[in-house]
Design an enzyme around this catalytic site. Structure first.
Site, PDB file in Angstrom:
ATOM      1  N   HIS A 242     -47.304  11.446  -8.425  1.00  0.00           N
ATOM      2  CA  HIS A 242     -48.814  11.543  -8.468  1.00  0.00           C
ATOM      3  C   HIS A 242     -49.620  11.017  -7.602  1.00  0.00           C
ATOM      4  O   HIS A 242     -50.649  11.374  -6.884  1.00  0.00           O
ATOM      5  CB  HIS A 242     -49.286  11.682 -10.023  1.00  0.00           C
ATOM      6  CG  HIS A 242     -50.696  12.219 -10.129  1.00  0.00           C
ATOM      7  ND1 HIS A 242     -51.114  13.456  -9.759  1.00  0.00           N
ATOM      8  CD2 HIS A 242     -51.739  11.315  -9.881  1.00  0.00           C
ATOM      9  CE1 HIS A 242     -52.232  13.447  -9.777  1.00  0.00           C
ATOM     10  NE2 HIS A 242     -52.992  12.144 -10.031  1.00  0.00           N
TER      11      HIS A 242
ATOM     12  N   HIS B 276     -58.023   6.223  -4.848  1.00  0.00           N
ATOM     13  CA  HIS B 276     -58.775   7.056  -4.026  1.00  0.00           C
ATOM     14  C   HIS B 276     -59.875   6.303  -3.035  1.00  0.00           C
ATOM     15  O   HIS B 276     -59.897   6.607  -1.863  1.00  0.00           O
ATOM     16  CB  HIS B 276     -59.734   8.058  -4.876  1.00  0.00           C
ATOM     17  CG  HIS B 276     -58.801   9.048  -5.698  1.00  0.00           C
ATOM     18  ND1 HIS B 276     -58.077   9.957  -4.711  1.00  0.00           N
ATOM     19  CD2 HIS B 276     -58.355   9.283  -6.737  1.00  0.00           C
ATOM     20  CE1 HIS B 276     -57.387  10.592  -5.503  1.00  0.00           C
ATOM     21  NE2 HIS B 276     -57.675  10.211  -6.822  1.00  0.00           N
TER      22      HIS B 276
END
Length: 172
Positions: A122, A149
């Site tokens: 993931h 991120h």
């Protein structure tokens, strides 16, 4: 489940021609030229303080087929205490256990892993998605260690800064 839509336009390529690295604390993401003229991502996840998730590695050559079968199905994950905090804050009330992975000290709560290293896969998916926002087809080998991120976005900006001008000149 929504399917795949072929795009009519060719994507501009962003080819990694030299080593690039962005880091923050003990987290890093770097790129190397790929002699196979391909896109590959290696992600190392290290939850040292949570042995159930623990240390995982995902090393993947990114192709449309591999993405659909081995990467896209990988769900986001969090610890049970984090899920409880989010619920107390009024967030995630419509999310169910089949939508994501919630881990307690025994493993996934009300769920099963789709892959032994689903959490690392993931996180590799996060890298792929964040780099897709450059608008370029990446050609290179990406190696990430505990990146998220924010670091991925800084890395994407650095890749565009370093390589996009040469890519656009070459395709013009």
């Amino acid at each position: 489940s929504v399917g795949v839509v072929e795009q009519a336009a060719e994507a501009n390529r962003l080819e990694i021609t030299e080593h690039v690295m962005v880091s923050s604390g003990d987290c890093s993401i770097e790129a190397f030229p790929n002699p196979n003229d391909a896109y590959s991502v290696e992600y190392t996840l290290d939850y040292a303080n949570d042995p159930i998730i623990g240390f995982q590695v995902a090393s993947l050559e990114i192709t449309p087929e591999l993405f659909r079968e081995d990467i896209a199905p990988c769900r986001t994950f969090l610890l049970e205490r984090e899920a409880d905090e989010m619920l107390r804050a009024g967030l995630g009330k419509r999310v169910r256990s089949h939508d994501l992975l919630i881990f307690n000290e025994r493993g996934p709560v009300g769920n099963r892993l789709r892959f032994d290293n689903e959490c690392a896969r993931h996180k590799a998916l996060d890298v792929i998605g964040d780099l897709a926002l450059t608008g370029f087809e990446i050609v290179g080998h990406i190696v990430a260690y505990k990146s998220g991120h924010r670091l991925n976005a800084a890395f994407a900006r650095e890749l565009v800064r370093r390589f996009a001008g040469a890519t656009l000149k070459a395709s013009a």
